[in-house]
Write an enzyme that holds these catalytic residues in place. Structure first.
Site, PDB file in Angstrom:
ATOM      1  N   TYR A 119       7.635   1.343  -7.762  1.00  0.00           N
ATOM      2  CA  TYR A 119       7.134   0.192  -7.672  1.00  0.00           C
ATOM      3  C   TYR A 119       6.692  -0.253  -9.218  1.00  0.00           C
ATOM      4  O   TYR A 119       6.837  -1.310  -9.505  1.00  0.00           O
ATOM      5  CB  TYR A 119       6.059   0.382  -6.691  1.00  0.00           C
ATOM      6  CG  TYR A 119       6.188   0.478  -5.346  1.00  0.00           C
ATOM      7  CD1 TYR A 119       7.401   0.194  -4.685  1.00  0.00           C
ATOM      8  CD2 TYR A 119       5.226   1.546  -4.437  1.00  0.00           C
ATOM      9  CE1 TYR A 119       7.830   0.307  -3.312  1.00  0.00           C
ATOM     10  CE2 TYR A 119       5.818   1.620  -3.361  1.00  0.00           C
ATOM     11  CZ  TYR A 119       7.048   1.050  -2.600  1.00  0.00           C
ATOM     12  OH  TYR A 119       7.224   1.638  -1.384  1.00  0.00           O
ATOM     13  N   GLU A 136       0.757  -1.178   0.120  1.00  0.00           N
ATOM     14  CA  GLU A 136       0.002  -0.027  -0.008  1.00  0.00           C
ATOM     15  C   GLU A 136       0.575   1.362  -0.121  1.00  0.00           C
ATOM     16  O   GLU A 136       2.042   1.446   0.655  1.00  0.00           O
ATOM     17  CB  GLU A 136      -0.959  -0.058   1.309  1.00  0.00           C
ATOM     18  CG  GLU A 136      -2.232  -0.873   1.412  1.00  0.00           C
ATOM     19  CD  GLU A 136      -2.142  -1.700   2.276  1.00  0.00           C
ATOM     20  OE1 GLU A 136      -1.502  -1.459   3.272  1.00  0.00           O
ATOM     21  OE2 GLU A 136      -3.116  -2.772   2.179  1.00  0.00           O
ATOM     22  N   ASN A 176       2.133   9.773  -2.894  1.00  0.00           N
ATOM     23  CA  ASN A 176       3.646   9.361  -2.931  1.00  0.00           C
ATOM     24  C   ASN A 176       3.936   8.948  -4.156  1.00  0.00           C
ATOM     25  O   ASN A 176       4.038   7.663  -4.410  1.00  0.00           O
ATOM     26  CB  ASN A 176       3.813   8.321  -1.675  1.00  0.00           C
ATOM     27  CG  ASN A 176       5.292   8.086  -1.549  1.00  0.00           C
ATOM     28  OD1 ASN A 176       6.074   8.814  -2.285  1.00  0.00           O
ATOM     29  ND2 ASN A 176       5.561   7.390  -0.409  1.00  0.00           N
TER      30      ASN A 176
HETATM   31  C1  LIG Z   1      10.677   5.962  -1.766  1.00  0.00           C
HETATM   32  C2  LIG Z   1      11.861   5.765  -1.542  1.00  0.00           C
HETATM   33  C3  LIG Z   1      12.121   4.490  -0.427  1.00  0.00           C
HETATM   34  C4  LIG Z   1      12.755   5.566  -2.770  1.00  0.00           C
HETATM   35  O1  LIG Z   1      14.215   5.364  -2.562  1.00  0.00           O
HETATM   36  P1  LIG Z   1      15.241   6.463  -3.141  1.00  0.00           P
HETATM   37  O2  LIG Z   1      16.520   5.803  -2.818  1.00  0.00           O
HETATM   38  O3  LIG Z   1      14.692   7.755  -3.090  1.00  0.00           O
HETATM   39  O4  LIG Z   1      14.799   5.796  -4.880  1.00  0.00           O
HETATM   40  P2  LIG Z   1      15.863   5.427  -5.995  1.00  0.00           P
HETATM   41  O5  LIG Z   1      17.001   6.724  -6.278  1.00  0.00           O
HETATM   42  O6  LIG Z   1      16.378   3.992  -5.704  1.00  0.00           O
HETATM   43  O7  LIG Z   1      14.625   5.826  -7.144  1.00  0.00           O
HETATM   44  C5  LIG Z   1      14.043   4.733  -7.714  1.00  0.00           C
HETATM   45  C6  LIG Z   1      12.937   5.206  -8.486  1.00  0.00           C
HETATM   46  O8  LIG Z   1      11.998   6.006  -7.605  1.00  0.00           O
HETATM   47  C7  LIG Z   1      11.345   7.219  -8.137  1.00  0.00           C
HETATM   48  N1  LIG Z   1      11.906   8.221  -7.286  1.00  0.00           N
HETATM   49  C8  LIG Z   1      12.599   7.977  -6.011  1.00  0.00           C
HETATM   50  N2  LIG Z   1      12.911   9.329  -5.709  1.00  0.00           N
HETATM   51  C9  LIG Z   1      12.322  10.305  -6.782  1.00  0.00           C
HETATM   52  C10 LIG Z   1      12.359  11.621  -6.442  1.00  0.00           C
HETATM   53  N3  LIG Z   1      12.863  12.512  -5.403  1.00  0.00           N
HETATM   54  N4  LIG Z   1      11.852  12.393  -7.553  1.00  0.00           N
HETATM   55  C11 LIG Z   1      11.154  11.456  -8.825  1.00  0.00           C
HETATM   56  N5  LIG Z   1      11.382  10.250  -8.597  1.00  0.00           N
HETATM   57  C12 LIG Z   1      11.791   9.595  -7.697  1.00  0.00           C
HETATM   58  C13 LIG Z   1      12.096   7.182  -9.408  1.00  0.00           C
HETATM   59  O9  LIG Z   1      11.093   6.478 -10.372  1.00  0.00           O
HETATM   60  C14 LIG Z   1      13.147   6.317  -9.249  1.00  0.00           C
HETATM   61  O10 LIG Z   1      13.928   5.921 -10.648  1.00  0.00           O
HETATM   62  P3  LIG Z   1      14.877   6.829 -11.550  1.00  0.00           P
HETATM   63  O11 LIG Z   1      15.989   6.893 -10.723  1.00  0.00           O
HETATM   64  O12 LIG Z   1      14.754   6.157 -12.858  1.00  0.00           O
HETATM   65  O13 LIG Z   1      14.022   8.148 -11.605  1.00  0.00           O
HETATM   66  C15 LIG Z   1      12.606   6.849  -0.729  1.00  0.00           C
HETATM   67  O14 LIG Z   1      12.406   8.017  -1.695  1.00  0.00           O
HETATM   68  C16 LIG Z   1      11.881   7.043   0.587  1.00  0.00           C
HETATM   69  O15 LIG Z   1      12.484   6.618   1.834  1.00  0.00           O
HETATM   70  N6  LIG Z   1      10.702   7.915   0.700  1.00  0.00           N
HETATM   71  C17 LIG Z   1      10.177   8.263   1.984  1.00  0.00           C
HETATM   72  C18 LIG Z   1       9.369   7.062   2.421  1.00  0.00           C
HETATM   73  C19 LIG Z   1       8.503   6.289   1.745  1.00  0.00           C
HETATM   74  O16 LIG Z   1       7.829   6.923   0.680  1.00  0.00           O
HETATM   75  N7  LIG Z   1       8.392   4.938   1.623  1.00  0.00           N
HETATM   76  C20 LIG Z   1       7.553   4.481   0.747  1.00  0.00           C
HETATM   77  C21 LIG Z   1       6.497   4.246   1.565  1.00  0.00           C
HETATM   78  S1  LIG Z   1       5.381   3.066   0.587  1.00  0.00           S
END
Ligand SMILES: CC(C)(COP(=O)(O)OP(=O)(O)OC[C@H]1O[C@@H](n2cnc3c(N)ncnc32)[C@H](O)[C@@H]1OP(=O)(O)O)[C@@H](O)C(=O)NCCC(=O)NCCS
Length: 189
Positions: free
Chosen positions: A127, A115, A120
């Site tokens: 995903y 979920e 977000n």
């Molecule tokens: C969601 C989360 C886990 C992703 O981890 P991350 O290290 O930031 O993501 P990555 O750098 O590995 O990116 C993977 C993909 O996520 C998306 N993404 C992640 N951060 C992004 C940003 N700031 N802006 C745009 N796209 C983003 C993109 O699709 C990215 O692919 P790309 O590199 O081709 O653009 C992280 O941003 C986070 O901890 N967010 C807050 C907590 C949260 O929302 N957790 C998920 C709850 S369901």
């Protein structure tokens, strides 16, 4: 040019990791889990799988991200994924999520579900890049602000489509971190 690559390791979360994980969680989630929730999860060894992603720096090792999953019958439920706020969007989240998918294979699951808050978009994009699809919406699911949850599901994790998406992500990871595929134990066909 000599390029120095970071050393990263995906490891099972230990009780001693929980305080750092909770520090990260408090800075990235509006409703962090209750104090004891991680200890309870870590005690449920048969159905729960929690990991941390560490990086090695000259001054020591530190946790950059974490994630967790519950197995229920054929389904693996992703319960949480997080990356330290100052280190987001550098590829660490993709590594954590790929490791969770690997755990789903290892746990004998056939599908993965999760979920995510409707707002977000970053997480949803990640995903989707792993082949997850939106299949429903839970109205007012998040009690802090009444936000809806989007429910996402994988195809069968053994389907060619899902494997292709995973492969594309592993290649992306590999391009960033040489040798990581070995430690993730890539699933062959
Ligand atoms: C969601 C989360 C886990 C992703 O981890 P991350 O290290 O930031 O993501 P990555 O750098 O590995 O990116 C993977 C993909 O996520 C998306 N993404 C992640 N951060 C992004 C940003 N700031 N802006 C745009 N796209 C983003 C993109 O699709 C990215 O692919 P790309 O590199 O081709 O653009 C992280 O941003 C986070 O901890 N967010 C807050 C907590 C949260 O929302 N957790 C998920 C709850 S369901």
């Amino acid at each position: 040019m000599v390029q120095v690559r970071e050393r990263l390791a995906v490891e099972p979360m230990r009780e001693s990791d929980v305080p750092v994980v909770q520090d990260i969680e408090r800075s990235i989630f509006s409703t962090p889990w209750p104090r004891n929730a991680y200890y309870r999860e870590l005690a449920s060894r048969n159905s729960a799988h929690y990991i941390v992603l560490r990086r090695e720096l000259p001054e020591g090792r530190e946790i950059v991200g974490y994630g967790g999953m519950w197995r229920m019958y054929d389904e693996a439920h992703v319960t949480t994924v997080g990356v330290r706020r100052d280190l987001q969007h550098r590829g660490y989240g993709r590594i954590v999520f790929a490791a969770l998918i690997q755990a789903a294979y290892d746990m004998g699951a056939k599908w993965v579900t999760l979920e995510v808050r409707v707002s977000n978009e970053n997480a949803m994009r990640m995903y989707e890049a792993f082949g997850f699809k939106v299949i429903g919406r839970r109205k007012g699911y998040y009690t802090d602000n009444g936000e809806d949850a989007i429910v996402m599901w994988s195809d069968s994790i053994y389907s060619p489509r899902f494997r292709q998406a995973l492969e594309a992500n592993l290649q992306r990871i590999e391009a960033d971190v040489r040798g990581l595929r070995r430690s993730l134990g890539h699933q062959g066909a």
